[in-house]
Design a protein around this motif. Structure first.
Motif, PDB file in Angstrom:
ATOM      1  N   THR A 192       4.538  -4.014  16.853  1.00 12.01           N
ATOM      2  CA  THR A 192       3.449  -4.667  16.147  1.00 12.01           C
ATOM      3  C   THR A 192       3.916  -5.994  15.563  1.00 12.01           C
ATOM      4  O   THR A 192       4.969  -6.062  14.919  1.00 12.01           O
ATOM      5  CB  THR A 192       2.922  -3.774  15.008  1.00 12.01           C
ATOM      6  N   LEU A 193       3.153  -7.040  15.808  1.00 10.87           N
ATOM      7  CA  LEU A 193       3.405  -8.356  15.241  1.00 10.87           C
ATOM      8  C   LEU A 193       2.686  -8.397  13.892  1.00 10.87           C
ATOM      9  O   LEU A 193       1.461  -8.404  13.837  1.00 10.87           O
ATOM     10  CB  LEU A 193       2.871  -9.452  16.167  1.00 10.87           C
ATOM     11  N   PRO A 248      -1.396  -4.655   1.051  1.00  9.54           N
ATOM     12  CA  PRO A 248      -2.127  -4.341   2.280  1.00  9.54           C
ATOM     13  C   PRO A 248      -1.458  -3.210   3.059  1.00  9.54           C
ATOM     14  O   PRO A 248      -0.236  -3.065   3.041  1.00  9.54           O
ATOM     15  CB  PRO A 248      -2.082  -5.645   3.074  1.00  9.54           C
ATOM     16  N   VAL A 249      -2.267  -2.430   3.730  1.00  9.38           N
ATOM     17  CA  VAL A 249      -1.755  -1.350   4.570  1.00  9.38           C
ATOM     18  C   VAL A 249      -2.073  -1.715   6.016  1.00  9.38           C
ATOM     19  O   VAL A 249      -3.224  -1.960   6.357  1.00  9.38           O
ATOM     20  CB  VAL A 249      -2.411  -0.001   4.197  1.00  9.38           C
ATOM     21  N   ASN A 283      -1.073  -7.591  13.915  1.00  9.66           N
ATOM     22  CA  ASN A 283      -1.522  -6.358  13.261  1.00  9.66           C
ATOM     23  C   ASN A 283      -2.231  -5.384  14.199  1.00  9.66           C
ATOM     24  O   ASN A 283      -2.978  -4.525  13.752  1.00  9.66           O
ATOM     25  CB  ASN A 283      -2.410  -6.670  12.047  1.00  9.66           C
ATOM     26  N   LYS A 284      -2.007  -5.498  15.494  1.00 12.24           N
ATOM     27  CA  LYS A 284      -2.592  -4.564  16.461  1.00 12.24           C
ATOM     28  C   LYS A 284      -1.522  -3.571  16.919  1.00 12.24           C
ATOM     29  O   LYS A 284      -0.363  -3.928  17.073  1.00 12.24           O
ATOM     30  CB  LYS A 284      -3.146  -5.316  17.667  1.00 12.24           C
ATOM     31  N   VAL A 285      -1.949  -2.353  17.158  1.00 11.09           N
ATOM     32  CA  VAL A 285      -1.051  -1.318  17.675  1.00 11.09           C
ATOM     33  C   VAL A 285      -1.590  -0.888  19.031  1.00 11.09           C
ATOM     34  O   VAL A 285      -2.765  -0.552  19.171  1.00 11.09           O
ATOM     35  CB  VAL A 285      -0.994  -0.105  16.715  1.00 11.09           C
ATOM     36  N   PHE A 286      -0.728  -0.941  20.038  1.00 10.58           N
ATOM     37  CA  PHE A 286      -1.102  -0.577  21.398  1.00 10.58           C
ATOM     38  C   PHE A 286      -0.340   0.670  21.809  1.00 10.58           C
ATOM     39  O   PHE A 286       0.859   0.788  21.553  1.00 10.58           O
ATOM     40  CB  PHE A 286      -0.789  -1.717  22.373  1.00 10.58           C
ATOM     41  N   ALA A 287      -1.026   1.587  22.482  1.00 14.22           N
ATOM     42  CA  ALA A 287      -0.399   2.845  22.899  1.00 14.22           C
ATOM     43  C   ALA A 287       0.546   2.648  24.075  1.00 14.22           C
ATOM     44  O   ALA A 287       1.590   3.309  24.160  1.00 14.22           O
ATOM     45  CB  ALA A 287      -1.473   3.870  23.259  1.00 14.22           C
TER      46      ALA A 287
END
Length: 175
Positions: free
Chosen positions: A25-26, A38-39, A140-144
């Motif tokens: 995650t960036l 922030p979470v 802030n993106k999470v990729f599977a």
């Protein structure tokens, strides 16, 4: 540098650069209320794909080559593929001084001329501005999976990275 302009139907200037996109995650900045932490979901994974891209500040044209790695051999394959894109066009390509941008046993394709910018002068390469633009949406993106990263990147470039936008980001007072 001999341009052999008569052998080509057109001439275009491109700025080339590469960037890594992966499962890690960036983390980016965000606006919050003072005192609130922030979470953000975070993923620590080391699978990556690399984009090798050339952008033209003159007409907004771009060429994208995606591969999982960086090396002199990969860079040469990128140049071979790029030379096949609009093969009658003479491409003047400005590159940075990354170590893998040099190759001793290969010759540059006939319709490509390389110009190197000095080391540690990334600000001379407008491609860096394109990466900033893309990564503001990528943060802030999470990729599977790595395929999910590639699908996101493909959709993004198809929907947002139009010629007019590329020109507006990469042009300066000289164009």
């Amino acid at each position: 540098m001999n341009l052999d302009k008569d052998k080509h139907e057109s001439v275009n200037l491109y700025y080339q650069d590469e960037s890594r996109f992966g499962l890690m995650t960036l983390i980016g900045k965000c606006l919050i209320i003072k005192g609130i932490k922030p979470v953000v979901r975070y993923q620590l994974a080391f699978k990556n794909t690399y984009l090798y891209v050339s952008f033209s500040p003159i007409n907004g044209d771009s060429f994208v080559y995606e591969i999982e790695g960086v090396s002199s051999d990969i860079f040469y394959k990128y140049l071979e593929r790029f030379s096949q894109y609009k093969p009658t066009e003479l491409k003047i390509v400005v590159i940075d001084s990354a170590g893998f941008h040099s190759f001793k046993h290969c010759t540059t394709p006939e319709n490509i001329r390389l110009i190197r910018i000095p080391p540690y002068m990334q600000e001379l390469n407008p491609s860096e501005k394109i990466w900033q633009y893309i990564k503001q949406y990528y943060k802030n993106k999470v990729f599977a999976t790595l395929d999910a990263v590639k699908q996101w990147r493909h959709k993004f470039t198809e929907n947002k990275l139009k010629k007019k936008l590329v020109k507006s980001i990469t042009q300066n007072a000289f164009f």
